[in-house]
Design a protein around this motif. Structure first.
Motif, PDB file in Angstrom:
ATOM      1  N   ILE A   1       0.886  -0.953  -0.116  1.00  0.00           N
ATOM      2  CA  ILE A   1       0.080  -0.057  -0.133  1.00  0.00           C
ATOM      3  C   ILE A   1       0.812   1.394  -0.059  1.00  0.00           C
ATOM      4  O   ILE A   1       1.894   1.256   0.711  1.00  0.00           O
ATOM      5  CB  ILE A   1      -0.948   0.200   1.211  1.00  0.00           C
ATOM      6  N   LYS A   2       0.645   2.037  -0.986  1.00  0.00           N
ATOM      7  CA  LYS A   2       1.409   3.421  -0.756  1.00  0.00           C
ATOM      8  C   LYS A   2       0.445   4.594  -0.934  1.00  0.00           C
ATOM      9  O   LYS A   2      -0.710   4.613  -1.564  1.00  0.00           O
ATOM     10  CB  LYS A   2       2.086   3.759  -2.282  1.00  0.00           C
ATOM     11  N   ALA A   3       0.866   5.269   0.421  1.00  0.00           N
ATOM     12  CA  ALA A   3      -0.123   6.534   0.628  1.00  0.00           C
ATOM     13  C   ALA A   3       0.841   7.650   0.408  1.00  0.00           C
ATOM     14  O   ALA A   3       1.846   7.950   0.999  1.00  0.00           O
ATOM     15  CB  ALA A   3      -0.539   6.328   2.057  1.00  0.00           C
ATOM     16  N   TYR A   4       0.130   8.350  -0.223  1.00  0.00           N
ATOM     17  CA  TYR A   4       1.044   9.919  -0.515  1.00  0.00           C
ATOM     18  C   TYR A   4      -0.008  10.974   0.116  1.00  0.00           C
ATOM     19  O   TYR A   4      -1.318  11.106  -0.091  1.00  0.00           O
ATOM     20  CB  TYR A   4       0.866  10.181  -2.135  1.00  0.00           C
ATOM     21  N   VAL A   5       0.666  11.689   1.001  1.00  0.00           N
ATOM     22  CA  VAL A   5       0.102  12.659   1.942  1.00  0.00           C
ATOM     23  C   VAL A   5       0.960  13.934   1.596  1.00  0.00           C
ATOM     24  O   VAL A   5       2.058  14.005   2.177  1.00  0.00           O
ATOM     25  CB  VAL A   5       0.096  11.995   3.478  1.00  0.00           C
ATOM     26  N   TYR A   6      -0.021  14.942   1.595  1.00  0.00           N
ATOM     27  CA  TYR A   6       0.858  16.327   1.329  1.00  0.00           C
ATOM     28  C   TYR A   6       0.003  17.305   2.443  1.00  0.00           C
ATOM     29  O   TYR A   6      -1.148  17.581   2.471  1.00  0.00           O
ATOM     30  CB  TYR A   6       0.418  16.807  -0.213  1.00  0.00           C
ATOM     31  N   THR A   7       0.916  17.892   3.118  1.00  0.00           N
ATOM     32  CA  THR A   7       0.394  18.887   4.154  1.00  0.00           C
ATOM     33  C   THR A   7       0.521  20.197   3.321  1.00  0.00           C
ATOM     34  O   THR A   7       1.579  20.631   2.568  1.00  0.00           O
ATOM     35  CB  THR A   7       1.394  19.088   5.264  1.00  0.00           C
ATOM     36  N   ALA A   8      -0.689  20.862   3.536  1.00  0.00           N
ATOM     37  CA  ALA A   8      -0.653  22.286   2.815  1.00  0.00           C
ATOM     38  C   ALA A   8       0.515  23.109   3.133  1.00  0.00           C
ATOM     39  O   ALA A   8       0.965  23.089   4.321  1.00  0.00           O
ATOM     40  CB  ALA A   8      -1.923  23.167   3.265  1.00  0.00           C
ATOM     41  N   ASP A   9       0.707  23.976   2.259  1.00  0.00           N
ATOM     42  CA  ASP A   9       1.976  25.128   2.487  1.00  0.00           C
ATOM     43  C   ASP A   9       1.307  26.507   2.872  1.00  0.00           C
ATOM     44  O   ASP A   9       1.302  27.478   2.048  1.00  0.00           O
ATOM     45  CB  ASP A   9       2.789  25.259   1.486  1.00  0.00           C
TER      46      ASP A   9
END
Length: 149
Positions: A7-15
């Motif tokens: 399982i690959k989880a791509y998680v982006y936190t806002a800038d």
């Protein structure tokens, strides 16, 4: 029906200001929860950072042995029987987290990868971001994606 091997989880936190999160982030999928934290990473998701978490084969998460979809074995059939979600367990002085984007891919290197995301987050406009915290919700549910976002 096939075994879930990765399982690959791509998680982006806002800038944006105060977007970083203190606390643990969990992925719920196929009837289990997995901690999304890399080896050596503290519990903070930093402002403007993009993380790729790999569970199972070629794992890069902390406690990989316990955050493994192959123990006990999970099956892709389970993906349609349980919700897929991202959940923040806030802690610290500034626990709110501004999530820019997330998508999760099960068995990404196969002929039939299973992709989950929340289309409401698609786009770069700030109104497509989501703040997670105990005062306004800690969980974001994902759904199957028809396209490879």
């Amino acid at each position: 029906m096939a075994d879930i091997t990765q399982i690959k989880a791509y998680v982006y936190t806002a800038d944006e200001a105060h977007a970083s999160a203190e606390g643990n982030v969990y992925l719920g999928i196929a009837g289990r929860e997995f901690l999304l934290r890399k080896q050596g990473q503290d519990t903070t998701h930093q402002q403007g950072e993009k993380y790729t978490y790999v569970l199972g084969q070629d794992s890069n998460v902390a406690d990989a042995r316990y955050n493994d979809p192959t123990t006990p074995p999970l099956d892709t059939d389970d993906l349609d029987h349980y919700p897929v979600y991202l959940r923040l367990e806030p802690s610290g002085l500034e626990p709110a987290w501004c999530l820019e984007w997330v998508d999760v891919t099960v068995n990404p290197d196969t002929k039939v990868p299973h992709v989950f995301a929340n289309p409401r987050l698609k786009g770069t406009d700030p109104k497509h971001r989501l703040w997670l915290d105990t005062s306004h919700g800690t969980t974001l549910y994902l759904k199957r994606s028809d396209d490879n976002l």
